[in-house]
Design an enzyme around this catalytic site. Structure first.
Site, PDB file in Angstrom:
ATOM      1  N   ASP A 297      91.989   6.667   0.634  1.00  0.00           N
ATOM      2  CA  ASP A 297      93.282   7.096   0.071  1.00  0.00           C
ATOM      3  C   ASP A 297      94.360   7.205   1.159  1.00  0.00           C
ATOM      4  OD1 ASP A 297      92.554   7.251  -2.597  1.00  0.00           O
ATOM      5  OD2 ASP A 297      91.848   9.317  -2.425  1.00  0.00           O
TER       6      ASP A 297
ATOM      7  N   SER B  57      91.043   0.851 -12.143  1.00  0.00           N
ATOM      8  CA  SER B  57      90.228   0.264 -11.073  1.00  0.00           C
ATOM      9  C   SER B  57      89.322  -0.867 -11.565  1.00  0.00           C
ATOM     10  CB  SER B  57      89.398   1.340 -10.376  1.00  0.00           C
ATOM     11  OG  SER B  57      90.250   2.169  -9.623  1.00  0.00           O
TER      12      SER B  57
ATOM     13  N   LYS C 248      86.081  14.188  -6.167  1.00  0.00           N
ATOM     14  CA  LYS C 248      86.293  13.719  -4.791  1.00  0.00           C
ATOM     15  C   LYS C 248      85.837  14.726  -3.733  1.00  0.00           C
ATOM     16  CE  LYS C 248      90.098  10.524  -5.611  1.00  0.00           C
ATOM     17  NZ  LYS C 248      91.399  10.056  -5.133  1.00  0.00           N
TER      18      LYS C 248
END
Ligand code: ATR
Length: 287
Positions: A111, A26, A75
């Site tokens: 996502d 990322s 998450k």
């Protein structure tokens, strides 16, 4: 003109919280996007331990950080420290993006929409399709949510732990959609596999060099798309198996790109420069 990798007093900070984060692509992807558009931002990896997650999230407002991505293993846990989350994040039960908005910390999940965008970019229309999802963890939840949003009408979630697949299916059940749970025995069922148009691997199986599961790829139709959320230096065993059987494939970097593009828009307010970000990941947009 593309901006160099320097940091000024004005530079906005974004980043990623995870543990580990050293493997993350990322930073490379987002920094390439900032450079391409000449945006005065820098994207930084932050390795955060579980016991410091709450403090790390609180510090976003204190330090004026623009926002962060959240990755494994936080998450799900991050949600409990946020002031609000979007409907997508609530339904999936996980966030991958957190931003301070005024006095609040807001969580989002790109996502699911990133997965759907990766399918569209590949020319695959999920509407009214029949799909096999392997795995029933957080990644599978995002995939199922994305597929339902795209109008998929038949989804089977096959998982090692059947009870977990059953829980996933129950939480997303809705009218007009055939959504079923199964064990992994379905992975070598000819009649079932012959009916699938897309197979998505949402497990990490193969990432440590081991073989993929007992999966009869030859029973799928010749044009059945095989999508692995995972990626590594080399194609994953799942995609190697699919490619050897001449089935079309998509690797996890495409999902990374498209979820990242949507996070980029949240952080900067600008449309992400997809080509530059794809180049940073070593993929072509039409791969
Ligand atoms: P993520 O958030 O990335 O989805 P996760 O929630 O830990 O990660 O889920 C990992 C998924 O991969 C689960 O569905 C897990 O199956 P179980 O629910 O039975 O644990 C699946 N998985 C992991 N290792 C596996 C293995 N060796 N064989 C089969 N499935 C596996």
């Amino acid at each position: 003109m593309a901006r160099g990798p320097w940091i000024e007093g004005t530079t906005g900070v974004v980043g990623i919280f995870g543990d580990p984060v050293d493997h993350s692509l990322s930073p490379r992807m987002h920094n390439a996007g900032f450079a391409e558009l000449g945006i005065d931002f820098v994207y930084v990896p932050f390795r955060v331990s579980r016991r410091h997650l709450k403090d790390a999230l609180r510090s976003l407002r204190t330090l004026g950080v623009v926002g962060v991505n959240i990755t494994v293993p936080f998450k799900e846990d991050a949600i409990k420290y946020l002031d609000s989350v979007t409907p997508a994040a609530r339904a999936i039960g996980a966030v991958n993006t957190v931003r301070p908005e005024g006095k609040k910390l807001v969580g989002d999940n790109t996502d699911a929409s990133g997965f759907s965008a990766a399918l569209s970019a590949r020319g695959f229309r999920a509407r009214r399709k029949r799909v096999l999802v392997i795995g029933a963890g957080g990644a599978a939840r995002a995939v199922v949510y994305g597929l339902l949003g795209s109008g998929t009408i038949d989804i089977v979630v096959a998982n090692r732990t059947l009870a977990k697949a059953v829980r996933l299916v129950r939480s997303f059940q809705r009218k007009g959609v055939d959504l079923r749970a199964s064990g992994l025995d379905l992975l070598d069922d000819f009649d079932f596999l012959d009916s699938r148009q897309l197979v998505v691997n949402c497990t990490p199986v193969g990432l440590k060099g081991e073989c993929f599961l007992d999966y009869d790829v030859d029973s799928t139709p010749a044009d059945c798309l095989h999508f692995d959320l995972a990626y590594g230096e080399k194609p994953t065993p799942f995609l190697r198996m699919a490619a050897a059987a001449k089935r079309p494939t998509v690797d996890g970097r495409h999902m990374l790109l498209h979820q990242g593009a949507q996070a980029f828009k949240l952080f900067t307010g600008r449309k992400a420069p997809l080509e530059a970000m794809a180049r940073a990941l070593g993929i072509k947009l039409a791969d």
